[in-house]
Design a protein around this motif. Structure first.
Motif, PDB file in Angstrom:
ATOM      1  N   ALA A  79      14.519 -59.468   4.218  1.00  0.00           N
ATOM      2  CA  ALA A  79      15.602 -60.276   4.340  1.00  0.00           C
ATOM      3  C   ALA A  79      15.265 -61.633   3.532  1.00  0.00           C
ATOM      4  CB  ALA A  79      16.306 -60.409   5.423  1.00  0.00           C
ATOM      5  N   VAL A  80      16.117 -62.202   3.019  1.00  0.00           N
ATOM      6  CA  VAL A  80      15.785 -63.618   2.195  1.00  0.00           C
ATOM      7  C   VAL A  80      16.656 -64.643   3.169  1.00  0.00           C
ATOM      8  CG1 VAL A  80      15.874 -64.959   0.336  1.00  0.00           C
ATOM      9  CG2 VAL A  80      15.436 -62.602   0.176  1.00  0.00           C
TER      10      VAL A  80
ATOM     11  N   TYR B 230      21.308 -68.889   6.294  1.00  0.00           N
ATOM     12  CA  TYR B 230      22.131 -67.601   5.866  1.00  0.00           C
ATOM     13  C   TYR B 230      21.321 -66.548   5.756  1.00  0.00           C
ATOM     14  CZ  TYR B 230      25.622 -64.561   3.618  1.00  0.00           C
ATOM     15  OH  TYR B 230      26.431 -63.295   3.257  1.00  0.00           O
ATOM     16  N   ILE B 231      21.298 -65.401   6.259  1.00  0.00           N
ATOM     17  CA  ILE B 231      20.298 -64.243   5.961  1.00  0.00           C
ATOM     18  C   ILE B 231      21.200 -63.121   5.009  1.00  0.00           C
ATOM     19  CG2 ILE B 231      19.213 -62.391   7.101  1.00  0.00           C
ATOM     20  CD1 ILE B 231      19.181 -63.700   9.453  1.00  0.00           C
ATOM     21  N   VAL B 232      20.214 -62.877   3.940  1.00  0.00           N
ATOM     22  CA  VAL B 232      20.584 -61.873   2.780  1.00  0.00           C
ATOM     23  C   VAL B 232      19.770 -60.754   3.171  1.00  0.00           C
ATOM     24  CG1 VAL B 232      21.039 -61.623   0.420  1.00  0.00           C
ATOM     25  CG2 VAL B 232      21.079 -63.895   1.168  1.00  0.00           C
ATOM     26  N   ARG B 233      20.509 -59.775   3.479  1.00  0.00           N
ATOM     27  CA  ARG B 233      19.679 -58.375   3.563  1.00  0.00           C
ATOM     28  C   ARG B 233      19.951 -57.409   2.460  1.00  0.00           C
ATOM     29  NH1 ARG B 233      18.038 -58.509   8.545  1.00  0.00           N
ATOM     30  NH2 ARG B 233      19.006 -60.053  10.105  1.00  0.00           N
ATOM     31  N   GLY B 234      20.970 -57.477   1.694  1.00  0.00           N
ATOM     32  CA  GLY B 234      21.241 -56.971   0.351  1.00  0.00           C
ATOM     33  C   GLY B 234      22.369 -57.484  -0.339  1.00  0.00           C
ATOM     34  N   SER B 235      22.901 -56.603  -1.233  1.00  0.00           N
ATOM     35  CA  SER B 235      24.207 -57.290  -2.273  1.00  0.00           C
ATOM     36  C   SER B 235      25.271 -57.493  -1.306  1.00  0.00           C
ATOM     37  CB  SER B 235      24.108 -56.312  -3.315  1.00  0.00           C
ATOM     38  OG  SER B 235      24.379 -54.946  -2.923  1.00  0.00           O
TER      39      SER B 235
ATOM     40  N   LEU C 148      17.960 -62.909  -6.131  1.00  0.00           N
ATOM     41  CA  LEU C 148      18.137 -61.704  -5.139  1.00  0.00           C
ATOM     42  C   LEU C 148      18.171 -60.515  -5.681  1.00  0.00           C
ATOM     43  CD1 LEU C 148      20.821 -63.599  -2.969  1.00  0.00           C
ATOM     44  CD2 LEU C 148      18.562 -63.559  -2.226  1.00  0.00           C
ATOM     45  N   GLU C 149      18.919 -60.054  -6.833  1.00  0.00           N
ATOM     46  CA  GLU C 149      18.796 -59.032  -7.530  1.00  0.00           C
ATOM     47  C   GLU C 149      17.483 -58.480  -7.650  1.00  0.00           C
ATOM     48  OE1 GLU C 149      21.639 -59.577 -10.561  1.00  0.00           O
ATOM     49  OE2 GLU C 149      23.374 -59.029  -9.339  1.00  0.00           O
ATOM     50  N   HIS C 150      16.621 -59.425  -8.458  1.00  0.00           N
ATOM     51  CA  HIS C 150      15.241 -59.110  -8.766  1.00  0.00           C
ATOM     52  C   HIS C 150      14.417 -58.574  -7.542  1.00  0.00           C
ATOM     53  CE1 HIS C 150      11.329 -59.616 -10.458  1.00  0.00           C
ATOM     54  NE2 HIS C 150      10.844 -60.362  -9.329  1.00  0.00           N
ATOM     55  N   HIS C 151      14.640 -59.325  -6.692  1.00  0.00           N
ATOM     56  CA  HIS C 151      13.805 -59.306  -5.318  1.00  0.00           C
ATOM     57  C   HIS C 151      13.947 -57.742  -4.569  1.00  0.00           C
ATOM     58  CE1 HIS C 151      12.186 -59.564  -1.215  1.00  0.00           C
ATOM     59  NE2 HIS C 151      13.425 -59.258  -0.764  1.00  0.00           N
ATOM     60  N   PHE C 152      15.583 -57.540  -4.443  1.00  0.00           N
ATOM     61  CA  PHE C 152      15.916 -56.419  -3.758  1.00  0.00           C
ATOM     62  C   PHE C 152      15.489 -55.186  -4.705  1.00  0.00           C
ATOM     63  CE2 PHE C 152      18.403 -59.189  -1.377  1.00  0.00           C
ATOM     64  CZ  PHE C 152      17.755 -59.038  -0.083  1.00  0.00           C
ATOM     65  N   ASP C 153      15.650 -55.398  -6.280  1.00  0.00           N
ATOM     66  CA  ASP C 153      15.590 -54.169  -7.154  1.00  0.00           C
ATOM     67  C   ASP C 153      13.900 -53.906  -6.968  1.00  0.00           C
ATOM     68  OD1 ASP C 153      18.076 -54.352  -7.693  1.00  0.00           O
ATOM     69  OD2 ASP C 153      17.718 -55.121  -9.953  1.00  0.00           O
ATOM     70  N   ARG C 154      13.172 -54.816  -6.841  1.00  0.00           N
ATOM     71  CA  ARG C 154      11.692 -54.674  -6.833  1.00  0.00           C
ATOM     72  C   ARG C 154      11.433 -53.912  -5.550  1.00  0.00           C
ATOM     73  NH1 ARG C 154       7.491 -59.516  -7.167  1.00  0.00           N
ATOM     74  NH2 ARG C 154       8.793 -60.190  -5.234  1.00  0.00           N
TER      75      ARG C 154
END
Length: 231
Positions: free
Chosen positions: A100-101, A204-209, A224-230
């Motif tokens: 998570a970010v 704030y925690i981001v676990r996905g889109s 974020l899209e780059h991170h989760f896609d990778r």
């Protein structure tokens, strides 16, 4: 919008006049007076803006000028009209052990109240060392001030993720933690609770889109899209 990786930053301080600040001084003064009336905590310090840059192989090279925060904030509020500069700043992308970010929610007293983005800040003269502008030092300072975390607590990925959104250039340093997002957030909230007037209102925690929000600037979504896609 563009996103790419560079191995290193080679940035210098090279003062030159900023015509925007000179030619629109009266408008800027009126704008900033009203801003301070609305948000008394905002003050007119000194900041650095990028006036030249190039990418050569794995290096992002550039030069900064110094100006006042009032001119920068007016330029930003007026949509960043072409003015020969970029807001090029360092940002900390905190990645928890569960991938998570963690992002900061800006406090109501700040100029960017309610926006959700990385611990970061426009560089200032404190980031100049022997004529060089050190965005790594800026990231270390902002991380500690906003979250209470020291950079030694993270595994620091080499290089930088560069996200350009118009005349906004985020130089993102990826920091990986062995702690879960919930544990990191709890520790950061303890830091905020100890501050008299913390810059952040929440973590704030981001676990996905599904966790993306309109209050996140486009450059944040791009990372974020780059991170989760990778992942």
């Amino acid at each position: 919008m563009s996103l790419f990786h560079v191995d290193r930053l080679e940035l210098r301080f090279e003062q030159k006049p900023w015509r925007f600040a000179q030619e629109r001084r009266d408008e800027i003064a009126a704008y900033f007076a009203e801003l301070q009336r609305q948000k008394p905590a905002i003050w007119n310090g000194r900041i650095l803006l990028l006036h030249h840059h190039e990418i050569d192989g794995g290096a992002f090279r550039g030069a900064y000028l110094e100006t006042d925060y009032a001119s920068f904030s007016a330029w930003s509020a007026w949509g960043m009209p072409p003015a020969g500069v970029c807001n090029c700043f360092g940002a900390a992308a905190i990645i928890a052990a569960d991938n998570a970010v963690l992002l900061g929610v800006m406090g109501a007293h700040t100029a960017n109240a309610g926006l959700i983005y990385f611990p970061c800040g426009t560089p200032d003269p404190n980031d100049i060392f022997d004529g060089k502008v050190d965005l790594g030092a800026s990231v270390v300072r902002e991380l500690a001030e906003e979250t209470g975390c020291e950079i030694d607590a993270f595994v620091v990925e080499p290089g930088w993720i560069v996200v350009r959104q118009g005349d906004r250039i985020a130089q993102i340093k990826v920091l990986r933690s062995a702690e879960t997002a919930d544990a990191l957030r709890a520790r950061m909230l303890e830091h905020l609770a100890r501050e008299e007037q913390p810059e952040l209102a929440d973590i704030y925690i981001v676990r996905g889109s599904r966790d993306y929000r309109p209050a996140m600037p486009p450059y944040v979504i791009a990372f974020l899209e780059h991170h989760f896609d990778r992942a």
